[in-house]
Design a protein around this motif. Structure first.
Motif, PDB file in Angstrom:
ATOM      1  N   THR A 194      40.114  36.211  49.537  1.00 40.34           N
ATOM      2  CA  THR A 194      39.404  37.494  49.456  1.00 40.34           C
ATOM      3  C   THR A 194      37.954  37.339  49.905  1.00 40.34           C
ATOM      4  O   THR A 194      37.041  37.881  49.291  1.00 40.34           O
ATOM      5  N   LYS A 206      44.538  42.732  50.702  1.00 42.94           N
ATOM      6  CA  LYS A 206      44.759  43.827  49.747  1.00 42.94           C
ATOM      7  C   LYS A 206      45.780  43.434  48.683  1.00 42.94           C
ATOM      8  O   LYS A 206      45.620  43.757  47.495  1.00 42.94           O
ATOM      9  N   LEU A 209      43.990  41.274  46.236  1.00 39.20           N
ATOM     10  CA  LEU A 209      43.039  42.071  45.457  1.00 39.20           C
ATOM     11  C   LEU A 209      43.729  42.897  44.374  1.00 39.20           C
ATOM     12  O   LEU A 209      43.189  43.084  43.281  1.00 39.20           O
ATOM     13  N   CYS A 282      40.494  37.642  41.444  1.00 45.96           N
ATOM     14  CA  CYS A 282      40.091  37.758  42.854  1.00 45.96           C
ATOM     15  C   CYS A 282      40.124  39.234  43.240  1.00 45.96           C
ATOM     16  O   CYS A 282      41.036  39.703  43.926  1.00 45.96           O
ATOM     17  N   ASN A 283      39.140  39.987  42.760  1.00 43.52           N
ATOM     18  CA  ASN A 283      39.197  41.445  42.869  1.00 43.52           C
ATOM     19  C   ASN A 283      38.077  42.070  43.686  1.00 43.52           C
ATOM     20  O   ASN A 283      37.800  43.255  43.566  1.00 43.52           O
ATOM     21  N   GLU A 284      37.410  41.249  44.515  1.00 44.02           N
ATOM     22  CA  GLU A 284      36.405  41.807  45.414  1.00 44.02           C
ATOM     23  C   GLU A 284      36.304  40.957  46.675  1.00 44.02           C
ATOM     24  O   GLU A 284      36.597  39.761  46.656  1.00 44.02           O
ATOM     25  N   THR A 286      33.961  39.216  49.295  1.00 41.81           N
ATOM     26  CA  THR A 286      32.602  38.712  49.461  1.00 41.81           C
ATOM     27  C   THR A 286      32.581  37.769  50.652  1.00 41.81           C
ATOM     28  O   THR A 286      33.629  37.370  51.159  1.00 41.81           O
TER      29      THR A 286
END
Length: 320
Positions: A194, A206, A209, A282-284, A286
């Motif tokens: 991610t 996606k 995420l 792992c939700n953004e 960067t």
């Protein structure tokens, strides 16, 4: 000698050698950010590996490694490319580096196998490797059976070479935990999926995420090749076939090309989205640099908090 000094890196973090994904854009970005970028040679020809090494050098002048899946038929050719291109660090998996250790040492190449057990870690130390990556079953892709929490301290106690912790690490808390268990560094795979520089289809990112702690499962145990991936239609069908005692050929026919379908075509329902149990963190998206620097800043905060508060709190709770 610490792993950072041994390898000439700033942060004690390895980027996992994810097949079809761990190529020049990601490896170069990780090395530029102070970690150890790793080119995954799985499925690559000798010419393609040479190309990826040269592309990585165009991105970074920092140390990076090549991962060698030792069961591959073209390993001698890949090793020759590593030598000719002057790569000085290799990680290994899917077999023993024993037949190639003399060649590695003659060319001053640092060798770091990924291991799933104490027994194999001790064998690797006896071979003269420089460090090992102790990878727990929480990891994505090909996995063993023992959890990181149980595996890591046992390997640290069993060998005298540096140990890198892997499997289920995606933030500073995970880094701190690995160090508390005796690791000198960490290897991270899923969290790198991610990042901006990760060269996968947006659908693949996606899927990671949106995944939670229960979104992955392991296939391939019936044929001795367990792999952790995010659940989807293809994975469900694979598990049905396994339950029905399908042959290796039937299973391989279903999964043939599935990783490529997910990584490059973005087919995350019929492809293999290899990822670990730590997906829920792992939700953004960067950059690689943001990810690494924030991870180690958080780890420092964790250690500071533990030192000043948590141990005293634990003592009061235990002995009150």
């Amino acid at each position: 000698m610490s792993i950072t000094k041994l390898l000439g890196i700033k942060y004690p973090i390895f980027q996992g050698a994810m097949a079809q994904i761990a190529l020049a854009p990601l490896a170069g970005a990780v090395s530029n950010a102070g970690g150890l970028g790793i080119i995954g040679s799985g499925g690559l020809s000798a010419d393609r590996l040479r190309e990826e090494i040269r592309k990585t050098r165009e991105i970074t002048d920092k140390p990076f490694a090549v991962n060698l899946m030792l069961m591959m038929h073209n390993i001698p050719e890949l090793i020759q490319v590593v030598i000719e291109e002057g790569v000085k660090i290799v990680t290994t998996g899917a077999g023993t580096p024993a037949p190639y250790m003399q060649t590695f040492k003659e060319n001053n190449i640092i060798v770091i196998p990924v291991v799933p057990s104490v027994k194999i870690a001790k064998k690797m130390e006896a071979l003269g490797v420089d460090a090992v990556v102790a990878e727990g079953t929480e990891a994505g892709g090909h996995v063993g059976e023992t959890t990181t929490m149980a595996l890591l301290p046992q390997i640290v106690s069993a060998v005298s070479i540096p140990v890198i912790g892997a499997g289920g690490i995606a933030d500073g808390r995970g880094v701190a935990a690995a160090f508390a268990l005796g690791a000198q560094g960490v290897q991270v795979g899923t969290r790198f999926l991610t990042t901006v520089e990760c060269p996968t289809h947006e659908n693949f990112k996606k899927a990671v995420l949106e995944a939670t702690d229960t979104s992955t499962t392991v296939t391939g145990r019936s044929i001795g090749g367990p792999v952790r991936s995010i659940k989807n239609s293809m994975i469900a069908k694979y598990l049905e076939l396994e339950d029905a005692k399908a042959s290796r050929d039937e299973l391989e026919k279903l999964s043939l090309g599935s990783l490529r379908r997910a990584v490059f075509e973005g087919d995350t329902d019929n492809g293999s989205v290899m990822a670990g149990q730590i997906c829920g963190l792992c939700n953004e998206i960067t950059t690689v640099e943001e990810m690494i620097t924030s991870m180690f800043a958080e780890a420092e905060q964790v250690f500071e908090k533990l030192g000043k508060v948590k141990f005293q709190e634990a003592r009061e709770l235990t002995f009150a």
